[in-house]
Design a protein around this motif. Structure first.
Motif, PDB file in Angstrom:
ATOM      1  N   ARG A 193      -0.248   2.115  -4.326  1.00 20.98           N
ATOM      2  CA  ARG A 193       1.016   2.500  -3.703  1.00 20.98           C
ATOM      3  C   ARG A 193       2.168   1.987  -4.571  1.00 20.98           C
ATOM      4  O   ARG A 193       1.985   1.052  -5.352  1.00 20.98           O
ATOM      5  N   PRO A 194       3.358   2.572  -4.429  1.00 22.82           N
ATOM      6  CA  PRO A 194       4.500   2.041  -5.183  1.00 22.82           C
ATOM      7  C   PRO A 194       4.785   0.606  -4.722  1.00 22.82           C
ATOM      8  O   PRO A 194       4.763   0.328  -3.526  1.00 22.82           O
ATOM      9  N   MET A 195       5.003  -0.297  -5.664  1.00 22.89           N
ATOM     10  CA  MET A 195       5.225  -1.704  -5.324  1.00 22.89           C
ATOM     11  C   MET A 195       6.606  -2.151  -5.769  1.00 22.89           C
ATOM     12  O   MET A 195       7.037  -1.826  -6.878  1.00 22.89           O
ATOM     13  N   GLY A 217      -6.240  -5.125  -2.202  1.00 22.12           N
ATOM     14  CA  GLY A 217      -6.640  -4.154  -1.170  1.00 22.12           C
ATOM     15  C   GLY A 217      -5.451  -3.707  -0.319  1.00 22.12           C
ATOM     16  O   GLY A 217      -5.470  -2.624   0.270  1.00 22.12           O
ATOM     17  N   CYS A 218      -4.399  -4.525  -0.259  1.00 27.74           N
ATOM     18  CA  CYS A 218      -3.194  -4.182   0.512  1.00 27.74           C
ATOM     19  C   CYS A 218      -2.417  -3.034  -0.108  1.00 27.74           C
ATOM     20  O   CYS A 218      -1.725  -2.300   0.589  1.00 27.74           O
ATOM     21  N   PHE A 219      -2.473  -2.918  -1.429  1.00 32.37           N
ATOM     22  CA  PHE A 219      -1.651  -1.868  -2.053  1.00 32.37           C
ATOM     23  C   PHE A 219      -2.461  -0.781  -2.752  1.00 32.37           C
ATOM     24  O   PHE A 219      -1.903   0.073  -3.433  1.00 32.37           O
ATOM     25  N   ILE A 220      -3.783  -0.800  -2.586  1.00 33.67           N
ATOM     26  CA  ILE A 220      -4.606   0.302  -3.098  1.00 33.67           C
ATOM     27  C   ILE A 220      -4.809   1.288  -1.946  1.00 33.67           C
ATOM     28  O   ILE A 220      -5.524   1.003  -0.989  1.00 33.67           O
ATOM     29  N   SER A 221      -4.133   2.426  -2.029  1.00 35.95           N
ATOM     30  CA  SER A 221      -4.188   3.377  -0.907  1.00 35.95           C
ATOM     31  C   SER A 221      -5.534   4.076  -0.832  1.00 35.95           C
ATOM     32  O   SER A 221      -6.064   4.304   0.240  1.00 35.95           O
ATOM     33  N   TYR A 269     -11.837  -0.140   2.504  1.00 33.40           N
ATOM     34  CA  TYR A 269     -11.776  -1.023   3.670  1.00 33.40           C
ATOM     35  C   TYR A 269     -11.834  -0.239   4.986  1.00 33.40           C
ATOM     36  O   TYR A 269     -12.263  -0.755   6.012  1.00 33.40           O
ATOM     37  N   GLN A 305       9.566  -7.491  -6.115  1.00 38.16           N
ATOM     38  CA  GLN A 305       9.337  -8.668  -5.279  1.00 38.16           C
ATOM     39  C   GLN A 305       7.842  -8.836  -4.956  1.00 38.16           C
ATOM     40  O   GLN A 305       7.285  -9.934  -5.031  1.00 38.16           O
ATOM     41  N   THR A 306       7.211  -7.739  -4.607  1.00 41.51           N
ATOM     42  CA  THR A 306       5.781  -7.789  -4.274  1.00 41.51           C
ATOM     43  C   THR A 306       4.944  -8.065  -5.506  1.00 41.51           C
ATOM     44  O   THR A 306       3.973  -8.822  -5.448  1.00 41.51           O
ATOM     45  N   SER A 322      -4.807  -0.970   3.599  1.00 49.97           N
ATOM     46  CA  SER A 322      -3.570  -0.525   2.962  1.00 49.97           C
ATOM     47  C   SER A 322      -2.632   0.134   3.979  1.00 49.97           C
ATOM     48  O   SER A 322      -1.434  -0.177   4.025  1.00 49.97           O
ATOM     49  N   ILE A 367      -9.543  -5.640  -6.315  1.00 51.56           N
ATOM     50  CA  ILE A 367      -9.576  -4.766  -5.126  1.00 51.56           C
ATOM     51  C   ILE A 367     -10.227  -5.483  -3.954  1.00 51.56           C
ATOM     52  O   ILE A 367      -9.924  -5.218  -2.792  1.00 51.56           O
ATOM     53  N   GLN A 368     -11.124  -6.440  -4.259  1.00 49.93           N
ATOM     54  CA  GLN A 368     -11.820  -7.185  -3.205  1.00 49.93           C
ATOM     55  C   GLN A 368     -10.933  -8.291  -2.632  1.00 49.93           C
ATOM     56  O   GLN A 368     -11.333  -8.974  -1.690  1.00 49.93           O
ATOM     57  N   GLY A 369      -9.723  -8.434  -3.168  1.00 46.74           N
ATOM     58  CA  GLY A 369      -8.807  -9.464  -2.693  1.00 46.74           C
ATOM     59  C   GLY A 369      -7.552  -8.856  -2.113  1.00 46.74           C
ATOM     60  O   GLY A 369      -7.593  -7.818  -1.443  1.00 46.74           O
ATOM     61  N   LEU A 370      -6.414  -9.492  -2.429  1.00 46.52           N
ATOM     62  CA  LEU A 370      -5.129  -9.050  -1.879  1.00 46.52           C
ATOM     63  C   LEU A 370      -4.712  -7.663  -2.367  1.00 46.52           C
ATOM     64  O   LEU A 370      -3.930  -6.982  -1.710  1.00 46.52           O
TER      65      LEU A 370
END
Lengths: 219, 219
Positions: B158-160, B188-192, A199, B163-164, A207, B183-186
């Motif tokens: 990333r470590p999750m 993407g927030c936790f893939i560093s 991204y 709760q997440t 991220s 990866i093309q969705g949400l």
């Protein structure tokens, strides 16, 4: 992660997010995570910083200044336009540059420059840097804090024939993009691999941005 | 690259492409490069191969067999349905698996398994493997050649927090995806970051596929 904080961030009595960019790609990424935000394109003139910086020893510093310049210009426009007590405004400025051998590529000015960019990137790796600058303001539009991040991703192009380079430029895809290509478009055909956040190459390091959001006090 | 060959590939008197997958993500990627193709979901039952292979010493071999199984099943359905002389039919089968410590993850069977998958992937790296198998047929639907490729991409989560993980599973995004994430969705927030081709993680290794297309005789 940011998922469980979205409820607070989308609560209009607590937060207001303003994206200082009209890039459709950035809008799409930010919308994708479910964050509510306004769009106020920045009046900041980036050519002031980019003109003398086609080569720079500090590209990360340059892109951070560009992102901060965009964010700051939108913050200036908000002065005097206070909101309800208790509401924090978060202004998000972004900039993306492509760096190859210390040489910085912004958006190509014409098809010829776009072809020159792609020719230079063909068959080798380069770095994409995106900076996000967040100004966090209180209800009086006074700056409470400023967060600045820079993410770097290495991108590898397969060797490209002159025929392919010209065919690619002809599609029009390179014209509004740093480095003259879009990994989310046809350039995906000749990018063999990347090292870093995808991204970030599209123009918004999702991220790292989510990590930065988590550090905002939602109480 | 494939760009300058698209005219030949899209010439109905020369080629006919059949995608043996109904994955909306694969369709979108393939449409994105401007290739014309039909969609014929494969009747291949992958559970035959996946059942005993939750752990395997050869995940690349497994995913290649799955992709070939999907492509072959569609080819079988075409037997006897010849086309005009001179037209080549290219059937494309694909499969994606997630591999962590030699353990293979397909699509989660329920929310509980999805959460277990994400828990296992949190705070570490894993590999995504996608195989594409192309059967190239003459006008009589006789197989002229078979091309098989496997692309690997390393993905870092990333470590999750628990709760997440639960918030992510609740979005429903994991349910139809290998490894339980998109990866093309949400996600993407936790893939560093990743090392390899992004599109491979989405489910279609675009760059390697384009290379393979270039090796098809368009004369």
């Amino acid at each position: 992660m940011v998922l469980h904080l979205l409820e607070s961030f989308n609560d209009k009595s607590k937060f207001r997010f303003v994206l200082a960019s009209k890039s459709p790609r950035r809008l799409e990424i930010l919308r994708g995570i479910g964050l509510s935000f306004e769009v106020t394109p920045s009046p900041f003139d980036e050519s002031i910083l980019m003109k003398d910086s086609q080569s720079t020893a500090d590209p990360a510093g340059l892109v951070a200044r560009l992102a901060k310049g965009k964010s700051s210009a939108v913050v200036e426009g908000l002065v005097g336009k206070g909101v309800e007590v208790g509401v924090k405004t978060v202004v998000i400025g972004c900039d993306t540059i492509v760096v190859v051998d210390g040489h910085v590529m912004g958006k190509p000015k014409d098809e010829e420059e776009a072809a020159a960019f792609i020719r230079k990137l063909s068959g080798r790796s380069h770095e994409v840097m995106t900076s996000i600058c967040m100004h966090i303001l209180n209800h009086d539009m006074k700056i409470e804090s400023v967060k600045s991040i820079v993410e770097k991703t290495k991108v590898f192009f397969r060797p490209m024939s002159e025929q392919t380079i010209l065919a690619y430029v002809k599609t029009g895809e390179p014209m509004d993009k740093a480095g003259g290509y879009g990994i989310q478009g046809l350039a995906g055909c000749f990018i063999s691999h990347i090292e870093g956040d995808y991204y970030n190459v599209v123009g918004f390091p999702l991220s790292l941005f989510c990590s930065a959001l988590e550090s905002i006090d939602t109480k």
